[in-house]
Design a protein around this motif. Structure first.
Motif, mmCIF file in Angstrom:
data_model
loop_
_atom_site.group_PDB
_atom_site.id
_atom_site.type_symbol
_atom_site.label_atom_id
_atom_site.label_comp_id
_atom_site.label_asym_id
_atom_site.label_seq_id
_atom_site.Cartn_x
_atom_site.Cartn_y
_atom_site.Cartn_z
ATOM 1 N N LYS A 171 0.824 -1.208 0.000
ATOM 2 C CA LYS A 171 0.000 0.000 0.000
ATOM 3 C C LYS A 171 0.859 1.259 0.000
ATOM 4 N N GLU A 172 1.965 1.231 0.746
ATOM 5 C CA GLU A 172 2.847 2.395 0.785
ATOM 6 C C GLU A 172 3.859 2.322 -0.362
ATOM 7 N N PRO A 173 3.924 3.340 -1.223
ATOM 8 C CA PRO A 173 4.896 3.322 -2.326
ATOM 9 C C PRO A 173 6.332 3.263 -1.796
ATOM 10 N N LEU A 174 7.161 2.505 -2.501
ATOM 11 C CA LEU A 174 8.562 2.368 -2.144
ATOM 12 C C LEU A 174 9.401 3.107 -3.180
ATOM 13 N N ILE A 175 10.125 4.140 -2.741
ATOM 14 C CA ILE A 175 10.936 4.966 -3.633
ATOM 15 C C ILE A 175 12.410 4.649 -3.392
ATOM 16 N N GLN A 176 13.130 4.292 -4.463
ATOM 17 C CA GLN A 176 14.533 3.926 -4.334
ATOM 18 C C GLN A 176 15.352 4.537 -5.462
ATOM 19 N N THR A 177 16.660 4.706 -5.212
ATOM 20 C CA THR A 177 17.588 5.169 -6.246
ATOM 21 C C THR A 177 18.847 4.307 -6.220
ATOM 22 N N TYR A 178 19.436 4.174 -7.400
ATOM 23 C CA TYR A 178 20.733 3.495 -7.511
ATOM 24 C C TYR A 178 21.571 4.248 -8.538
ATOM 25 N N THR A 179 22.849 4.458 -8.238
ATOM 26 C CA THR A 179 23.742 5.123 -9.171
ATOM 27 C C THR A 179 25.050 4.354 -9.306
ATOM 28 N N ASN A 180 25.588 4.314 -10.528
ATOM 29 C CA ASN A 180 26.872 3.642 -10.732
ATOM 30 C C ASN A 180 28.039 4.522 -10.303
ATOM 31 N N ALA A 181 27.758 5.718 -9.789
ATOM 32 C CA ALA A 181 28.828 6.578 -9.270
ATOM 33 C C ALA A 181 29.269 6.138 -7.879
#
Length: 270
Positions: free
Chosen positions: A127-137
């Motif tokens: 129900k709760e949106p999951l926000i994620q980020t990934y960077t190759n830096a």
């Protein structure tokens, strides 16, 4: 260079929306692309297509069946001699059944093939949106729990000045127009934000990176006529707490004539 703002209304009992997303795609005006539409091989996937990449790739796409969105931002500090299309990262993620946690190891195995990127995902499996980020830096996978976040062409923890300013405006908009009766006002206010040409300076990151033309990139809406480059697509995503999804794309139609651009608006309700 692109930008995205994401607001989570999940914990606000007065908000009709669990998530609101507003994004700009910046690209060369003459690079051919297909407008957002259902993909032929899977009609539950919605996204644009970069027609000049060596394989089907996209900057932003949403899978209705898998309940997830992926988008890609350029990180200009990392450049390779013969890079592969970064848009394939989004395409492969959206086509798969993998969560972001399970998909990132596959990116790590091949990330040396790509120029710098920030990969942003939103999952709606719970129900709760999951926000994620990934960077190759930095090789870091991060989860974001703030009410409003924003990302552009720098490391997620070191936002550009226009991201900081836009994030505050985004939160105010979503807190003001959070009822279903205000839906049209919400949409138009978000588009106004994405069309903002106000320059947010000083910005030490941009000024150090692009000492000659940093001013052009300091606004949310980018326009550099001499380079035939700038913001050419706005994307909105509204997700209600009952699970209804509105996808709205407003994009310049090719061939792009900057003196009289033709903007097309597409709406999808899922």
């Amino acid at each position: 260079m692109c930008i995205v703002f994401i607001y989570s209304g999940y914990h606000d009992p007065e908000s009709y929306y669990s998530l609101v997303l507003a994004a700009n795609r910046d690209e060369f005006y003459d690079r051919q692309a297909q407008n957002m539409a259902p993909w032929k091989e899977d009609l539950t996937i919605f996204g644009g297509i970069d027609l000049e990449a060596e394989c089907q790739s996209t900057w932003l796409a949403y899978s209705f069946s898998e309940k997830k969105l992926g988008l890609l931002l350029n990180y200009p500090e990392i450049k390779k001699e013969s890079p592969k299309s970064r848009g394939k990262i989004v395409t492969d993620y959206i086509k798969s059944k993998y969560t972001t946690d399970n998909y990132v190891p596959f990116i790590r195995d091949n990330e040396d093939d790509y120029n710098g990127f920030i990969f942003v995902t939103v999952e709606f499996r719970n129900k709760e949106p999951l926000i994620q980020t990934y960077t190759n830096a930095t090789h870091n996978l991060q989860t974001w729990e703030q009410t409003c976040v924003g990302f552009s062409n720098n490391l997620p923890d070191s936002p550009l000045s226009k991201v900081v300013a836009g994030r505050e405006i985004m939160q105010k908009i979503c807190e003001e127009y959070k009822s279903i009766e205000d839906k049209s006002k919400l949409i138009e206010s978000l588009l106004e934000l994405l069309k903002s040409k106000e320059r947010h300076l000083p910005d030490p990151i941009l000024q150090n990176r692009r000492p000659i033309d940093y001013k052009y990139f300091s606004s949310i809406f980018v326009c550099i006529p001499s380079a035939r480059y700038g913001t050419r697509t706005h994307t909105l995503m509204l997700v209600t707490k009952s699970g209804q999804v509105d996808l709205i794309e407003v994009t310049m139609q090719s061939p792009i004539n900057l003196s009289s651009p033709n903007w097309k608006r597409s709406n999808f309700q899922l």
